[in-house]
Design an enzyme around this catalytic site. Structure first.
Site, PDB file in Angstrom:
ATOM      1  CB  SER A 200      -0.898   0.001   1.232  1.00  0.00           C
ATOM      2  OG  SER A 200      -0.098   0.237   2.382  1.00  0.00           O
ATOM      3  CE  LYS A 201      -0.403   7.135  -2.886  1.00  0.00           C
ATOM      4  NZ  LYS A 201       0.446   6.491  -3.891  1.00  0.00           N
ATOM      5  NE  ARG A 202       1.163   0.462   6.234  1.00  0.00           N
ATOM      6  CZ  ARG A 202       1.986  -0.558   6.485  1.00  0.00           C
ATOM      7  NH1 ARG A 202       3.121  -0.357   7.103  1.00  0.00           N
ATOM      8  NH2 ARG A 202       1.651  -1.789   6.143  1.00  0.00           N
ATOM      9  CG  HIS A 203       4.624  -1.138   1.688  1.00  0.00           C
ATOM     10  ND1 HIS A 203       3.303  -1.504   1.767  1.00  0.00           N
ATOM     11  CD2 HIS A 203       5.259  -1.841   2.648  1.00  0.00           C
ATOM     12  CE1 HIS A 203       3.153  -2.402   2.719  1.00  0.00           C
ATOM     13  NE2 HIS A 203       4.314  -2.614   3.276  1.00  0.00           N
ATOM     14  N   GLY A 204       5.419   3.244  -0.072  1.00  0.00           N
ATOM     15  CA  GLY A 204       6.009   4.105  -1.102  1.00  0.00           C
ATOM     16  C   GLY A 204       5.162   4.066  -2.359  1.00  0.00           C
TER      17      GLY A 204
END
Ligand code: GLU
Length: 432
Positions: A200-204
């Site tokens: 997800s976005k959290r990973h970049g």
């Protein structure tokens, strides 16, 4: 004849996970000589946007995933879904609840699916609630319209993410009610981030668009995504699309989750860059220069291609190119602070630059080989290491300690530019 489809909802940009699903469908169609179709699942009018659809189609094309017919739009098919719901109502297979139409799920059944990736999976109908077919606002529910469309489009294999596994028994019930033959289901395990959580976005960066803008080659992204859940049964990691098409089968897909690894993607991209020709890379590299504010327009194509040859083996993404090569295109390039302190400020470094410059000035011709020879001679005579001339000179002409071989860089820049920058750096020649 194999018929597969990719069914994006245009409610956001193309996520890497969806791109991977599209890719496996496409590969399977190509491998079998089948058909790859697109269906736009835009039943949610509030969240669906044209700009997202355009972006998704653009990204699919960029990746080389061409589809076979005009896309089917679910938003244009509401009447068809309502008509089918009416039919099931008339047959007593569904009931109304206000404006909504509901499908009752029989108790006590076990639904078994032979999934092409996971093998046999069974679901108990006791755990499935009655299914909405048409919502009270008149719009169709996903599982119902998905089955109608897949059977009308004569889809033979449904290849999609594991996140849809729980929808499969509900859809099988609809196939039965509509008296349609079942397709083969193939659920591919989701792509996880490095920490094992769903990507997800959290990973970049998670959208194809972001990778495109970062300067990844489409063939590198495709190559990398292919290897997330599939392999050619040997150690090869750099594969052309044609080779992949020849070997690919959904039955060989791994049933365990894969982890997205940016370092590996970067490595594949750098390998792809190395083997691409400078003429193929020319449009991408010039675009990246323009985006970084440089004007490559003034430079001849021959020279540009020579610069690309020097740098395509040194960068991992196209984006890394302008900061390294900016000094070829403008006098206003950045100067690395640390490099300047080490190689431009000390008096002895200035002297080495000045010495090299004066020898260059006296020399008639100006080629990489001659410059190297000249540098070596000075080093010998002055009892210096060649690096004591090379590093400061590189800083003087490019502002960076990285980059291509110094003598190639000098030859491309040309005698006049090189001397101007060297004299300015050494404090001689009046350009301070
Ligand atoms: N629109 C669904 C999705 O984007 C497609 C599901 C399917 O392939 O059946 O997840």
């Amino acid at each position: 004849m194999v018929r597969v489809r990719f069914a994006p909802s245009p409610t956001g940009f193309l996520h890497l996970g969806s791109a991977r699903t599209a890719l496996f469908n496409w590969l399977y169609a190509k491998h079998t000589g089948g058909t790859f179709l697109l269906r736009v699942e835009d039943t949610d009018k509030n969240r669906s946007e044209t700009r997202f659809l355009e972006e998704i189609l653009h990204d699919l094309k960029w990746m080389g995933l061409d589809w076979d017919k005009d896309p089917v739009f679910q938003s244009e098919r509401f009447d068809i879904y309502r008509k089918k719901a009416e039919e099931l109502l008339e047959q007593g297979r569904a009931y109304r609840e206000g404006e909504a139409v509901i499908f009752p799920v029989p108790d006590g059944r076990v639904i078994e699916v032979e999934d092409a990736v996971h093998g046999k999976i069974s679901f108990r109908t006791d755990e499935i609630k009655p299914q909405v077919m048409i919502k009270s606002d008149g719009s169709p529910a996903y599982n119902f319209c998905c089955v109608i469309d897949d059977s009308e489009m004569e889809i033979t294999h449904i290849i999609r993410g594991d996140d849809h596994l729980s929808n499969t028994p509900k859809q099988i019930l609809f196939y039965e009610a509509l008296e349609k033959p079942l397709p083969v289901f193939a659920h591919i395990p989701l792509m996880m981030g490095a920490d094992g959580a769903k990507l997800s976005k959290r990973h970049g960066a998670v959208s194809v668009e972001e990778y495109r803008r970062e300067g990844y080659l489409p063939e590198a992204l495709v190559n990398y995504l292919t290897l997330l859940g599939w392999n050619p049964k040997d150690e090869r990691e750099i594969l052309s699309v044609d080779e992949t098409i020849k070997l690919f089968d959904i039955r060989d897909m791994s049933d365990v989750q894969s982890r997205f690894d940016t370092a590996k993607l970067r490595w594949i991209n750098s390998e792809r860059l190395k083997t691409s020709s400078s003429s193929d890379l020319l449009p991408l590299f010039t675009e990246s220069l323009r985006e970084a504010g440089y004007d490559p327009g003034k430079m001849s194509e021959t020279k540009l291609r020579r610069i690309i040859e020097l740098y395509k083996v040194r960068v991992k993404t196209v984006r890394e190119f302008p900061p390294l090569a900016g000094s070829f295109f403008s006098d206003e390039y950045e100067i690395e602070e640390k490099g300047a302190r080490k190689y431009l400020e000390p008096e002895e470094m200035k002297a080495n630059i000045a010495h090299f410059a004066s020898e260059i000035e006296r020399h008639e011709t100006f080629s990489a080989a001659e410059l190297e020879e000249l540098c070596r001679r000075i080093a010998e005579k002055e009892n210096l290491k060649p690096a004591e001339i090379i590093h400061p000179t590189r800083m003087a002409i490019s502002g960076t300690t990285r980059g291509a071989g110094l003598f190639d860089m000098m030859e491309i820049l040309g005698k006049e530019k090189v001397l101007e920058r060297m004299n300015r750096a050494s404090g001689s020649g009046g350009h301070v």
